[in-house]
Scaffold this motif. Structure first.
Motif, mmCIF file in Angstrom:
data_model
loop_
_atom_site.group_PDB
_atom_site.id
_atom_site.type_symbol
_atom_site.label_atom_id
_atom_site.label_comp_id
_atom_site.label_asym_id
_atom_site.label_seq_id
_atom_site.Cartn_x
_atom_site.Cartn_y
_atom_site.Cartn_z
ATOM 1 N N ILE A 1 39.731 48.053 32.710
ATOM 2 C CA ILE A 1 40.971 49.012 32.678
ATOM 3 C C ILE A 1 41.948 48.711 33.537
ATOM 4 O O ILE A 1 42.782 49.219 33.296
ATOM 5 C CB ILE A 1 40.121 50.647 32.724
ATOM 6 N N LEU A 2 41.373 48.997 34.684
ATOM 7 C CA LEU A 2 42.592 48.422 35.913
ATOM 8 C C LEU A 2 43.551 46.698 35.275
ATOM 9 O O LEU A 2 44.766 47.083 35.416
ATOM 10 C CB LEU A 2 42.138 48.269 37.352
ATOM 11 N N LYS A 3 43.086 46.171 34.835
ATOM 12 C CA LYS A 3 44.005 44.837 34.701
ATOM 13 C C LYS A 3 44.687 45.154 33.932
ATOM 14 O O LYS A 3 45.857 44.858 33.369
ATOM 15 C CB LYS A 3 42.661 43.932 33.896
ATOM 16 N N LEU A 4 43.991 46.051 32.311
ATOM 17 C CA LEU A 4 45.437 46.671 30.826
ATOM 18 C C LEU A 4 46.010 47.158 31.922
ATOM 19 O O LEU A 4 47.122 47.334 31.022
ATOM 20 C CB LEU A 4 44.226 47.098 29.887
ATOM 21 N N ALA A 5 45.666 47.865 32.456
ATOM 22 C CA ALA A 5 46.986 49.268 33.023
ATOM 23 C C ALA A 5 47.980 48.195 34.149
ATOM 24 O O ALA A 5 49.181 48.850 34.351
ATOM 25 C CB ALA A 5 46.246 50.535 33.903
ATOM 26 N N TRP B 1 44.175 41.564 43.193
ATOM 27 C CA TRP B 1 44.292 40.260 42.721
ATOM 28 C C TRP B 1 45.447 39.361 43.263
ATOM 29 O O TRP B 1 45.086 38.480 43.175
ATOM 30 C CB TRP B 1 44.779 40.678 41.371
ATOM 31 N N LEU B 2 46.765 39.694 43.280
ATOM 32 C CA LEU B 2 47.688 38.693 44.076
ATOM 33 C C LEU B 2 47.252 38.384 45.340
ATOM 34 O O LEU B 2 47.030 36.779 45.466
ATOM 35 C CB LEU B 2 48.944 39.452 43.794
ATOM 36 N N ASN B 3 46.615 38.948 45.927
ATOM 37 C CA ASN B 3 46.354 38.802 46.857
ATOM 38 C C ASN B 3 44.715 37.431 47.101
ATOM 39 O O ASN B 3 45.103 36.342 47.307
ATOM 40 C CB ASN B 3 45.678 39.657 48.464
ATOM 41 N N ARG B 4 44.105 37.801 46.461
ATOM 42 C CA ARG B 4 43.070 37.468 45.904
ATOM 43 C C ARG B 4 43.665 35.821 45.401
ATOM 44 O O ARG B 4 42.600 34.559 45.651
ATOM 45 C CB ARG B 4 42.059 37.295 44.764
ATOM 46 N N LYS C 1 54.186 33.640 37.256
ATOM 47 C CA LYS C 1 52.953 33.891 36.106
ATOM 48 C C LYS C 1 51.716 33.887 36.680
ATOM 49 O O LYS C 1 51.651 32.750 36.779
ATOM 50 C CB LYS C 1 53.434 32.540 34.871
ATOM 51 N N ILE C 2 50.989 34.963 36.181
ATOM 52 C CA ILE C 2 49.707 35.328 36.794
ATOM 53 C C ILE C 2 49.011 36.317 35.322
ATOM 54 O O ILE C 2 50.013 36.868 34.898
ATOM 55 C CB ILE C 2 50.380 36.185 37.980
ATOM 56 N N ILE C 3 48.220 35.450 35.346
ATOM 57 C CA ILE C 3 47.154 36.285 34.737
ATOM 58 C C ILE C 3 46.345 36.852 35.288
ATOM 59 O O ILE C 3 45.759 36.349 35.719
ATOM 60 C CB ILE C 3 46.429 35.362 33.813
ATOM 61 N N LEU C 4 45.773 37.780 34.708
ATOM 62 C CA LEU C 4 44.918 38.371 35.486
ATOM 63 C C LEU C 4 42.613 37.830 35.001
ATOM 64 O O LEU C 4 42.519 38.757 34.873
ATOM 65 C CB LEU C 4 44.327 40.259 35.768
ATOM 66 N N GLU C 5 43.134 36.549 34.749
ATOM 67 C CA GLU C 5 41.584 36.467 34.471
ATOM 68 C C GLU C 5 41.040 35.552 34.994
ATOM 69 O O GLU C 5 42.342 34.797 35.233
ATOM 70 C CB GLU C 5 41.920 36.205 33.002
ATOM 71 N N ASP C 6 39.715 34.919 35.060
ATOM 72 C CA ASP C 6 39.361 33.947 35.790
ATOM 73 C C ASP C 6 39.402 32.786 35.112
ATOM 74 O O ASP C 6 38.169 33.106 33.713
ATOM 75 C CB ASP C 6 38.168 34.147 36.935
ATOM 76 N N PHE C 7 39.953 31.860 35.212
ATOM 77 C CA PHE C 7 38.737 30.753 33.977
ATOM 78 C C PHE C 7 37.858 30.198 34.455
ATOM 79 O O PHE C 7 37.574 29.334 35.452
ATOM 80 C CB PHE C 7 39.974 29.987 33.029
#
Length: 157
Positions: A64-68, A90-93, A151-157
């Motif tokens: 839910i934090l990612k979606l928000a 996330w940005l710092n990581r 361009k950032i995606i909040l998922e690990d691939f």
């Protein structure tokens, strides 16, 4: 414009807006089916207001934090500052530090209140000399969603 707003347009001719349905800019205000509402005298026409958009059940708080953070659910669901804090984490990581420059920071930070205070000062989001943290969080999330942090995606691939 949702169903409740649409119904209010019809009802204003019937009862001069005495019994307006509650509406808001975000979906999810109508929680249950309304009583029968008259929208036309001749012929008599009645309508019911029903819930439309409801938030789904999420499998984890992180989801839910990612979606928000991405604007897929209102950040008010988690709290604007909490959604911005997750985004900062996330940005710092991922070592995506453009936010620091845009916020007026000399270097990246893990402290969301510090980041938002700098951002608020830079954007003049102040009241009585104090930074408006919640408003700064909303702006921070909007800039992320516009792609201003990259361009950032909040998922690990």
């Amino acid at each position: 414009v949702g169903k409740s707003s649409f119904i209010n347009l019809f009802k204003k001719d019937i009862d001069d807006n005495k019994n307006k349905l509650r509406v808001a800019p975000e979906p999810g205000v109508t929680k249950k089916i309304s009583n029968r509402l008259k929208i036309l005298h001749s012929p008599s026409v009645y309508i019911y207001d029903t819930p439309g958009v409801n938030l789904p059940v999420f499998d984890s708080p992180e989801t839910i934090l990612k979606l928000a953070a991405c604007g897929c659910v209102p950040s008010s669901v988690t709290g604007h500052v909490q959604a911005a804090d997750y985004l900062l984490f996330w940005l710092n990581r991922k070592q995506q530090y453009k936010y620091a420059f845009l916020s007026g920071l000399a270097a990246p930070s893990n402290n969301i209140v510090e980041v938002l205070a700098y951002y608020a000062r830079r954007k003049n989001l102040m009241r009585d000399g104090k930074p408006l943290i919640k408003e700064a969080a909303q702006h921070f999330l909007i800039r992320f969603n516009r792609g201003e942090f990259g361009k950032i995606i909040l998922e690990d691939f």
